[in-house]
Write an enzyme that holds these catalytic residues in place. Structure first.
Site, PDB file in Angstrom:
ATOM      1  CE  LYS A  22       3.105   0.659  -8.290  1.00 51.37           C
ATOM      2  NZ  LYS A  22       3.450   1.256  -6.736  1.00 51.37           N
ATOM      3  CG  ASN A  23      -0.320   2.937  -7.747  1.00 54.28           C
ATOM      4  OD1 ASN A  23       0.480   2.331  -7.255  1.00 54.28           O
ATOM      5  ND2 ASN A  23       0.063   3.998  -8.279  1.00 54.28           N
ATOM      6  CB  CYS A 115       4.884   1.725   8.485  1.00 55.73           C
ATOM      7  SG  CYS A 115       3.341   2.349   7.895  1.00 55.73           S
ATOM      8  NE  ARG A 120       4.395   6.544   6.351  1.00 56.38           N
ATOM      9  CZ  ARG A 120       4.732   6.835   4.981  1.00 56.38           C
ATOM     10  NH1 ARG A 120       5.737   8.153   5.184  1.00 56.38           N
ATOM     11  NH2 ARG A 120       4.536   6.091   4.136  1.00 56.38           N
ATOM     12  CG  ASP A 306       2.479   8.353  -7.718  1.00 57.15           C
ATOM     13  OD1 ASP A 306       3.250   8.517  -6.837  1.00 57.15           O
ATOM     14  OD2 ASP A 306       1.970   7.462  -7.710  1.00 57.15           O
ATOM     15  NE  ARG A 398       8.048  -0.078  -4.466  1.00 60.62           N
ATOM     16  CZ  ARG A 398       7.548   1.074  -4.414  1.00 60.62           C
ATOM     17  NH1 ARG A 398       8.230   2.147  -4.679  1.00 60.62           N
ATOM     18  NH2 ARG A 398       6.223   1.036  -4.258  1.00 60.62           N
TER      19      ARG A 398
END
Length: 419
Positions: A22-23, A115, A120, A306, A398
């Site tokens: 996904k990333n 955000c 950030r 993660d 997701r």
């Protein structure tokens, strides 16, 4: 809104195919904006994040077709503004900013919900664009980035908590069509950055050093269409390795990159579990006796942030005391309260979780707070005694392609219901 009902304490056994990353898929799909020609991307996972990004590409004018994990994109005529109603759904959607700036010399992208410019990581993206000669301003909730031309520069990509992966991706894409040479110091070294660089080079870019902290991008006049196969998702693979160690008898993962998972397999081996690798296949068997471990999240090739929630779930049922320290996202322990509801014994000291292993956990109603927290709760539920109800499972959708179906195929008792 959907929820998962898990009846625990059953063993997992069998084989599972690991999906594409996904990333990796998100910036690679965004990079198709850099050319008017057709691009074909294979092994794009069917998760909500990639679906949202494809919607964003369509809103920008791209022609998009998707069939059986293969996405075909043609961006012959595109516009420079990405709408808030799509961008708000996914923070990673800011990765379209670099390609739009590079090709159109203008990008107007709504700030993703929640955000904040400053601490950030998006601040590092904008700092990189400014170093290439762009003017950046925030107006009406939008980031507006413009440049008459982009010129190569030397840019430091390190932030307060280390290098930014998506920021490295974004600036690398912006620099691909800049004049002259751009040098990214303190660049992220993750395999997903290498995957994007390989795709860009297939398109005609000249990028060297991806996978090291120093990436050199020699700007070219134009890029062309290309075909690419996304690397396996190392976080999904790591999650299934932990699932096998927690609740399996023997679980085999196919279509993996074991060299991307050494930080995870080293910890599992240290804890007494068996991980056997053969080509792109990995088999995990739980140890007859297991012990805890101390882990600290770090940039690749260190232990991935993660994976810390999933590993913490494993430690909850591992004899002894384990220590989990988060150095990248210090607030990433919202799942601890939910594991505690299931009987875990976890003490928090700042950004460190001290986990006292318990003999058994019990099912309970819990709430998923984010993507990886969802996976940790799901793994704990499979091993727990009784029934667990996980709400807000849109978080897990997701980033994991049909994870409940894959676990069911391994023997888990899971139902997906409307909440």
């Amino acid at each position: 809104m959907e929820k998962l009902i898990i009846r625990g304490n059953g063993p997992l056994n069998g084989r599972v195919n690991i999906s594409g990353s996904k990333n990796s898929s998100l910036p690679i799909l965004a990079a198709t904006l850099l050319t008017k020609e057709e691009c074909v991307i294979r092994r794009v996972p069917d998760v909500s994040d990639t679906n949202y990004l494809l919607q964003i590409l369509r809103s920008l004018g791209a022609e998009v077709e998707r069939a059986s994990g293969t996405v075909t994109v043609k961006c012959e005529t595109i516009k420079s503004e990405a709408p808030y109603d799509l961008v708000r759904k996914m923070r990673a959607s800011v990765c379209v900013m670099g390609p739009l700036l590079s090709r159109l010399h203008e990008a107007i992208v709504s700030l993703p919900g929640g955000c904040v410019i400053g601490d950030r990581p998006v601040d590092l993206h904008l700092r990189g664009f400014e170093a290439l000669g762009a003017n950046v301003r925030v107006e009406g909730g939008n980031v507006i980035v413009k440049a008459s031309e982009l010129v190569g520069s030397e840019i430091n990509m390190r932030g307060k908590h280390g290098s930014t992966v998506l920021g490295t991706d974004n600036v690398m894409m912006a620099a691909a069509l800049a004049k002259g040479t751009t040098i990214l110091e303190g660049a992220a070294t993750e395999p997903e950055v290498v995957d994007l660089a390989n795709f860009l080079n297939n398109m005609g870019a000249r990028i060297e050093g991806a996978g090291t902290p120093r990436i050199v991008i020699h700007g070219v006049d134009e890029l062309h269409g290309a075909e690419h196969t996304v690397i396996p998702d190392r976080i999904e693979a790591g999650t299934f390795l932990v699932a096998g160690a927690m609740a399996g008898t023997e679980v085999t993962l196919r279509r993996t990159r074991p060299d991307h998972l050494t930080a995870v397999t080293d910890v599992l081996t240290q804890c007494g579990h068996s991980v056997v690798t053969k080509g792109d296949t990995m088999t995990v068997r739980p140890g007859s006796t297991s012990t805890g471990a101390d882990i600290k999240t770090e940039a690749y090739p260190g232990f991935p942030t993660d994976m810390q929630a999933q590993m913490c779930a494993l430690f909850c049922l591992t004899p002894g005391i384990s220590v989990v320290t988060e150095t990248i996202f210090p607030q990433r322990f919202m799942y601890v309260a939910e594991l505690t509801r299931m009987g875990a014994n976890i003490q928090m000291e700042g950004a460190t979780a001290i986990v006292h292993g318990v003999e058994q956990m019990s099912g309970a109603p819990v709430m998923a707070s984010d993507l990886r927290a969802s996976a940790a709760l799901l793994l704990a539920a499979i091993k727990a005694d009784g029934v667990t109800e996980i709400n807000r499972v849109y978080h897990i959708d997701r980033g994991y392609e049909h994870i409940d179906d894959k676990l069911i195929d391994l023997g888990a008792d899971i139902q997906r219901l409307n909440a």
